[in-house]
Design a protein around this motif. Sequence first.
Motif, PDB file in Angstrom:
ATOM      1  N   PHE A  12       0.818  -1.210   0.000  1.00 41.89           N
ATOM      2  CA  PHE A  12       0.000   0.000   0.000  1.00 41.89           C
ATOM      3  C   PHE A  12       0.855   1.264   0.000  1.00 41.89           C
ATOM      4  CE2 PHE A  12      -3.931  -2.265   1.353  1.00 41.89           C
ATOM      5  CZ  PHE A  12      -4.848  -1.559   0.603  1.00 41.89           C
ATOM      6  N   PHE A  13       1.898   1.282   0.827  1.00 42.63           N
ATOM      7  CA  PHE A  13       2.716   2.478   0.963  1.00 42.63           C
ATOM      8  C   PHE A  13       3.456   2.783  -0.329  1.00 42.63           C
ATOM      9  CE2 PHE A  13       3.656   4.614   5.120  1.00 42.63           C
ATOM     10  CZ  PHE A  13       4.087   5.798   4.570  1.00 42.63           C
ATOM     11  N   GLY A  14       4.175   1.800  -0.823  1.00 46.54           N
ATOM     12  CA  GLY A  14       4.977   2.019  -2.017  1.00 46.54           C
ATOM     13  C   GLY A  14       4.151   2.388  -3.231  1.00 46.54           C
ATOM     14  N   LEU A  15       3.019   1.721  -3.416  1.00 44.78           N
ATOM     15  CA  LEU A  15       2.197   1.981  -4.596  1.00 44.78           C
ATOM     16  C   LEU A  15       1.551   3.360  -4.542  1.00 44.78           C
ATOM     17  CD1 LEU A  15       0.489  -1.482  -5.215  1.00 44.78           C
ATOM     18  CD2 LEU A  15       2.669  -0.609  -6.031  1.00 44.78           C
ATOM     19  N   THR A  16       1.111   3.755  -3.351  1.00 46.12           N
ATOM     20  CA  THR A  16       0.497   5.082  -3.219  1.00 46.12           C
ATOM     21  C   THR A  16       1.503   6.172  -3.557  1.00 46.12           C
ATOM     22  OG1 THR A  16      -1.037   4.273  -1.522  1.00 46.12           O
ATOM     23  CG2 THR A  16      -0.665   6.651  -1.625  1.00 46.12           C
ATOM     24  N   ILE A  17       2.707   6.076  -3.015  1.00 51.00           N
ATOM     25  CA  ILE A  17       3.718   7.094  -3.289  1.00 51.00           C
ATOM     26  C   ILE A  17       4.117   7.068  -4.759  1.00 51.00           C
ATOM     27  CG2 ILE A  17       6.158   7.591  -2.912  1.00 51.00           C
ATOM     28  CD1 ILE A  17       5.759   7.329   0.009  1.00 51.00           C
ATOM     29  N   ALA A  18       4.237   5.889  -5.350  1.00 47.14           N
ATOM     30  CA  ALA A  18       4.591   5.801  -6.766  1.00 47.14           C
ATOM     31  C   ALA A  18       3.546   6.498  -7.633  1.00 47.14           C
ATOM     32  CB  ALA A  18       4.733   4.335  -7.173  1.00 47.14           C
ATOM     33  N   GLU A  19       2.282   6.228  -7.367  1.00 51.43           N
ATOM     34  CA  GLU A  19       1.205   6.838  -8.161  1.00 51.43           C
ATOM     35  C   GLU A  19       1.180   8.349  -7.993  1.00 51.43           C
ATOM     36  OE1 GLU A  19      -2.405   8.731  -9.091  1.00 51.43           O
ATOM     37  OE2 GLU A  19      -1.850   8.333  -6.994  1.00 51.43           O
ATOM     38  N   ARG A  20       1.317   8.820  -6.763  1.00 47.65           N
ATOM     39  CA  ARG A  20       1.295  10.261  -6.517  1.00 47.65           C
ATOM     40  C   ARG A  20       2.479  10.959  -7.186  1.00 47.65           C
ATOM     41  NH1 ARG A  20      -2.723  12.864  -6.008  1.00 47.65           N
ATOM     42  NH2 ARG A  20      -3.085  11.300  -7.610  1.00 47.65           N
ATOM     43  N   ALA A  21       3.655  10.360  -7.122  1.00 48.66           N
ATOM     44  CA  ALA A  21       4.837  10.980  -7.735  1.00 48.66           C
ATOM     45  C   ALA A  21       4.700  11.049  -9.248  1.00 48.66           C
ATOM     46  CB  ALA A  21       6.095  10.205  -7.353  1.00 48.66           C
ATOM     47  N   ALA A  22       4.149   9.998  -9.846  1.00 50.09           N
ATOM     48  CA  ALA A  22       3.965   9.993 -11.295  1.00 50.09           C
ATOM     49  C   ALA A  22       2.870  10.968 -11.719  1.00 50.09           C
ATOM     50  CB  ALA A  22       3.624   8.579 -11.767  1.00 50.09           C
ATOM     51  N   ALA A 360       1.119   7.357   3.698  1.00 51.14           N
ATOM     52  CA  ALA A 360       1.700   7.428   2.351  1.00 51.14           C
ATOM     53  C   ALA A 360       1.277   8.713   1.642  1.00 51.14           C
ATOM     54  CB  ALA A 360       1.277   6.211   1.539  1.00 51.14           C
ATOM     55  N   LEU A 361       0.026   9.098   1.790  1.00 47.09           N
ATOM     56  CA  LEU A 361      -0.430  10.342   1.166  1.00 47.09           C
ATOM     57  C   LEU A 361       0.292  11.546   1.761  1.00 47.09           C
ATOM     58  CD1 LEU A 361      -4.278   9.628   0.910  1.00 47.09           C
ATOM     59  CD2 LEU A 361      -2.620   9.688  -0.967  1.00 47.09           C
ATOM     60  N   SER A 362       0.501  11.522   3.071  1.00 44.40           N
ATOM     61  CA  SER A 362       1.240  12.613   3.712  1.00 44.40           C
ATOM     62  C   SER A 362       2.691  12.638   3.242  1.00 44.40           C
ATOM     63  CB  SER A 362       1.183  12.463   5.237  1.00 44.40           C
ATOM     64  OG  SER A 362      -0.135  12.576   5.705  1.00 44.40           O
ATOM     65  N   ALA A 363       3.311  11.458   3.159  1.00 38.71           N
ATOM     66  CA  ALA A 363       4.691  11.388   2.682  1.00 38.71           C
ATOM     67  C   ALA A 363       4.789  11.824   1.227  1.00 38.71           C
ATOM     68  CB  ALA A 363       5.225   9.969   2.842  1.00 38.71           C
ATOM     69  N   ALA A 364       3.780  11.463   0.426  1.00 35.97           N
ATOM     70  CA  ALA A 364       3.777  11.875  -0.976  1.00 35.97           C
ATOM     71  C   ALA A 364       3.653  13.389  -1.099  1.00 35.97           C
ATOM     72  CB  ALA A 364       2.635  11.176  -1.714  1.00 35.97           C
ATOM     73  N   ASN A 365       2.810  13.989  -0.262  1.00 35.79           N
ATOM     74  CA  ASN A 365       2.675  15.448  -0.284  1.00 35.79           C
ATOM     75  C   ASN A 365       3.993  16.125   0.054  1.00 35.79           C
ATOM     76  OD1 ASN A 365      -0.032  15.344  -0.972  1.00 35.79           O
ATOM     77  ND2 ASN A 365      -0.743  15.438   1.139  1.00 35.79           N
ATOM     78  N   ALA A 369       6.311  18.529  -2.384  1.00 40.01           N
ATOM     79  CA  ALA A 369       6.815  19.848  -2.003  1.00 40.01           C
ATOM     80  C   ALA A 369       8.331  19.956  -2.147  1.00 40.01           C
ATOM     81  CB  ALA A 369       6.429  20.161  -0.557  1.00 40.01           C
ATOM     82  N   GLU A 370       9.039  18.835  -1.990  1.00 39.04           N
ATOM     83  CA  GLU A 370      10.494  18.877  -1.955  1.00 39.04           C
ATOM     84  C   GLU A 370      11.150  18.557  -3.286  1.00 39.04           C
ATOM     85  OE1 GLU A 370      11.608  16.145   1.102  1.00 39.04           O
ATOM     86  OE2 GLU A 370      11.011  17.486   2.755  1.00 39.04           O
TER      87      GLU A 370
END
Length: 375
Positions: A12-22, A360-365, A369-370
């Motif tokens: 869940f964590f890895g996929l959420t961040i991958a999708e948000r970054a893309a 994951a959504l918070s980490a993606a945000n 930003a960074e």
Amino acid sequence: MDPDLVVVGSGFFGLTIAERAATELGLRVLVIDRRPHIGGNAYDEPNEAGILYHKYGPHIFHTNSDKVVEYLSQFTEWRPYEHRVLARVDGKFLPMPINRTTINELYDLGLGTDEEVEQFLAERAEPVGQIRNSEDVVVAKVGRELYEKFFRGYTRKQWQRDPSELNASVCARIPIRTNTDDRYFTDAFQKMPADGYTAMFRRILDHPLIDVRLSTDYDEVKDEVEHDHLVYTGPIDKFFGYRFGALPYRSLEFELRNVGTPDGGYAQATTTVNEPSEDVPYTRTTEFRRMTGQERHDSSTLAVEYPRAEGDPYYPIPREDTRALYRRYEALADELPGVTFVGRLARYQYLNMDQVVGQALSAANKLVAELPARR
């Protein structure tokens, strides 16, 4: 082309961040996982009988977070599901968590109100000056007898430690109810992905900027892949070569049983049956069809769950010494630029699925930003 972002772990964590970054940054993302499939421990698949089952044990989705529901609903429809558990105690099948029905059926009583149940429990509760461990949590609420019948044996099997040796948080997660609500969870949102978790994960990854490499250990390819940033969701002690020693986990082994249901019904009275007695070597049996929506079928798949000391890491062991060991690795992680350590294994913490997605959504945000966008 070399990726901008490498994500280790396709749960869940890895996929959420991958999708948000893309999607948000237009970054090229490479997802690496040592297993031959996506989805981490929430992976599901049909077996030979055509029953959709959870390969790594039952995963029930529940949350009070509108943000998490809104995000995941982009990738799945939902089907209603409320989880219910019975515990086999003194030859009876009783609702768990303990509620008014549990007490009435166990003791052959007729308690009719919340106040009567509160009085019953108060008369049996043991005064505890300071809550120091999981045993204290339970006996202070329900007394010694109910603790012995429902909690001690199950916890000793699950953790291979007495509740008196475990952090209070372990048993504090299990509520005690004075009403007749027999649902295991009371979250506002309790539903399951209509087509299963794996189908949802595939939709999350359905982005032209995301590439996936399965059956690949990050340690074996880390020198081959150039990238701007790394998101690591694997075991933090493994990342640092077990420099201070291995962080301890409890693992699980699942015995899958497919039983005939010629009438199209179910094999057991509820989704999960707990076995608190230490005379029974396993902790619980779960029937997957009750969760996955295959309501009528000529067979049903059950998972019998055996806690183990060795195997895939499932549960961090909540003790002061293990937290101290983790903090040594955390200090190394904090000093390492260009790497984000996130998730259950990288942060050595127990998390429900909705908590994983929320973090994951918070980490993606934060990454959004960074990190510079590629447009």
